[in-house]
Scaffold this active site. Structure first.
Site: not given
Length: 517
Positions: A14, A174
């Site tokens: 991420d 997301e």
């Protein structure tokens, strides 16, 4: 100059990137590990040096007994008006919050919470406004990107949360990030799940509230159909422009262990992919929309990869992390050695055992360490048994090296002391099945432990004498059983040093060397 992906290897998922004062800064997820949210610095987007962590105090994040792959999800790192902001989500407490600092090499603030749900929060600073963006659901329960305006000083919402984009049709929308570039607002997100269907998608608008128009060729970047291929899972991207004015996406991705074996155990890593903006305002990315193993780009740099990690060249406060909040009194860290004091908390517990670990960064490696197990009682009552830990005998004291995915999946090679003596042991823990593969007796509590690994297997040895070839094999285990495809979750294999029971263990001579870099 040419660079090779990944640019940051091992469990660093991420990624989020920003530019400040002529340098680039990167933050990654940390989940149940502490300190949380590792931070890196670069001058060229290719070579990254870790400079610290954002979450360094227990007061900043709740990690007590959180499940593996719980804790800290998906940070976003931004720089505005001389201040760094890191916004993230503690998935275990369902809390979105941000912290800030004026000195990225120093300490960060206490957390400021934002009363908006979802995960993967992000910030956009635009013309005196601060927009807080996360994934969530609209009034009909349909997944979408939610946005509100906040007071950046307090975290208070100034507007209700409002759905602004429902994605391009992929599942698990997301990782929303918004950018203002040449008068257009670009909303970049991830869809498809952080696995083999992962992809980067985006839309643009002339207003931060939308409406947003989908990029006609979504996904803009994905390796989901690049098979067979080692690089998979590309997604969760963040846009950045380098000093030469060229645009890139930093994204997560992973390397599967073999062209025809879809497993990955090193975790989700950081990949760099070139981006091209076009006259119509849209941008494309990569090699026909995929991330390749290497690229030729402008700039004067040489890609440097660290080959060997030792106690001496690996700072304790950077590369090494604990499981959840540590009991710091059980760790004595010196320049050339480490002393660990064991407790009754084991590696099988969703808790904080005495454990200090670094990430496994490449497939081909050799890792070794000398362990001297010191117990609080002289329990050396040997008998004539060939097996010092025969059936029904508990392991009273234990210290060693673990290849750790989570509390249900880890391979441990250790020195143990039971009521019948000292031994070296290999334990394979898979899905709650705890198997002792092999033991050999030792004359005392000292042993040199060695692991040799490639993409498919780990080989475990006890070494005697000065020459490494004088080694006794304890067993072999497959890497795929420590993969996300088997274990689940979002982390990667950690190389951990640990101690269990009422004992102290002295670790010296740690050396983790990667081959074929």
């Amino acid at each position: 100059m040419r660079y090779t992906n990944p640019i940051l290897s091992g469990f660093y998922p991420d990624p989020s990137v920003c530019e400040a004062n002529g340098r680039f800064y990167l933050a990654c997820s940390s989940f149940q590990y502490f300190p949380g949210v590792p931070l890196f610095e670069s001058t060229d987007l290719v070579n990254w040096t870790q400079i610290g962590h954002a979450l360094t105090r227990k007061s900043q994040v709740m990690l007590d007994k959180v499940n593996s792959s719980g804790g800290v999800f998906a940070p976003t790192l931004r720089f505005h008006d001389g201040r760094f902001y890191m916004v993230t989500n503690n998935n275990s407490t369902a809390e979105n919050f941000y912290i800030y600092t004026d000195d990225i090499y120093g300490e960060w603030s206490e957390p400021i919470t934002v009363d908006q749900g979802g995960i993967d929060p992000s910030l956009l600073f635009d013309d005196g406004h601060t927009y807080f963006i996360s994934n969530g659901q609209d009034d009909q329960g349909i997944n979408c990107v939610i946005q509100c305006e906040i007071d950046i000083a307090t975290g208070q919402r100034l507007t209700p949360g409002r759905p602004i984009w429902h994605g391009s049709g992929g599942r698990y929308l997301e990782s929303p990030h918004m950018y203002l570039i040449d008068g257009n607002y670009y909303l970049v997100a991830a869809e498809g799940g952080t696995e083999y269907g992962h992809m980067v998608t985006y839309a643009k608008s002339d207003n931060p509230w939308g409406p947003f128009t989908d990029y006609p060729h979504n996904p803009v970047l994905t390796n989901r159909n690049k098979a067979p291929g080692i690089i998979q899972g590309i997604g969760h991207g963040d846009l950045i422009r380098n000093a030469q004015g060229d645009w890139f996406i930093l994204s997560l991705g992973f390397r599967q262990i073999h062209e025809w074996q879809p497993y990955h155990h090193l975790g989700r890593e950081v990949f760099l992919t070139p981006v091209s903006f076009h006259e119509d305002g849209w941008f494309s990315a990569g090699t026909d929309g995929t991330t390749a193993a290497s690229y030729e780009i402008s700039g004067d740099f040489t890609q440097i990869r660290k080959r060997s990690y030792t106690f001496e060249n690996t700072p304790w406060n950077l590369d090494w992390v604990y499981l959840r909040h540590p009991h710091t009194e059980n760790y004595i860290k010196e320049a050339h050695c480490l002393t660990l004091r064991g407790t009754d908390i084991t590696l099988d517990d969703a808790d904080s055992p005495t454990f200090l670990g670094i990430r496994q960064k490449e497939f081909d490696m050799t890792v070794s360490v000398d362990v001297n197990l010191l117990t609080s009682t002289d329990n050396d009552n040997r008998n004539n048994s060939d097996n010092p830990i025969s059936s029904g005998t508990a392991l009273n004291f234990e210290a060693g090296l673990t290849l750790y995915m989570d509390e249900l999946q880890h391979y441990d090679i250790a020195v143990i002391k039971s009521p019948v003596g000292y031994a070296a042991v290999l334990k394979l823990n898979l899905g709650g099945i705890r198997h002792i593969q092999k033991t050999i007796t030792l004359p005392d509590g000292h042993a040199r432990l060695l692991v040799e690994a490639d993409n498919l297997e780990y080989h475990f040895y006890v070494v005697s004498g000065e020459r490494s070839e004088n080694k006794t094999e304890l067993g072999t285990a497959y890497t795929k059983y420590l993969s996300s495809e088997v274990a689940g979750g979002f982390t990667g294999v950690m190389i951990g040093l640990y101690a269990i029971g009422d004992c102290e263990a002295l670790f010296t001579g740690f050396d983790c060397t990667y081959h074929d870099l």
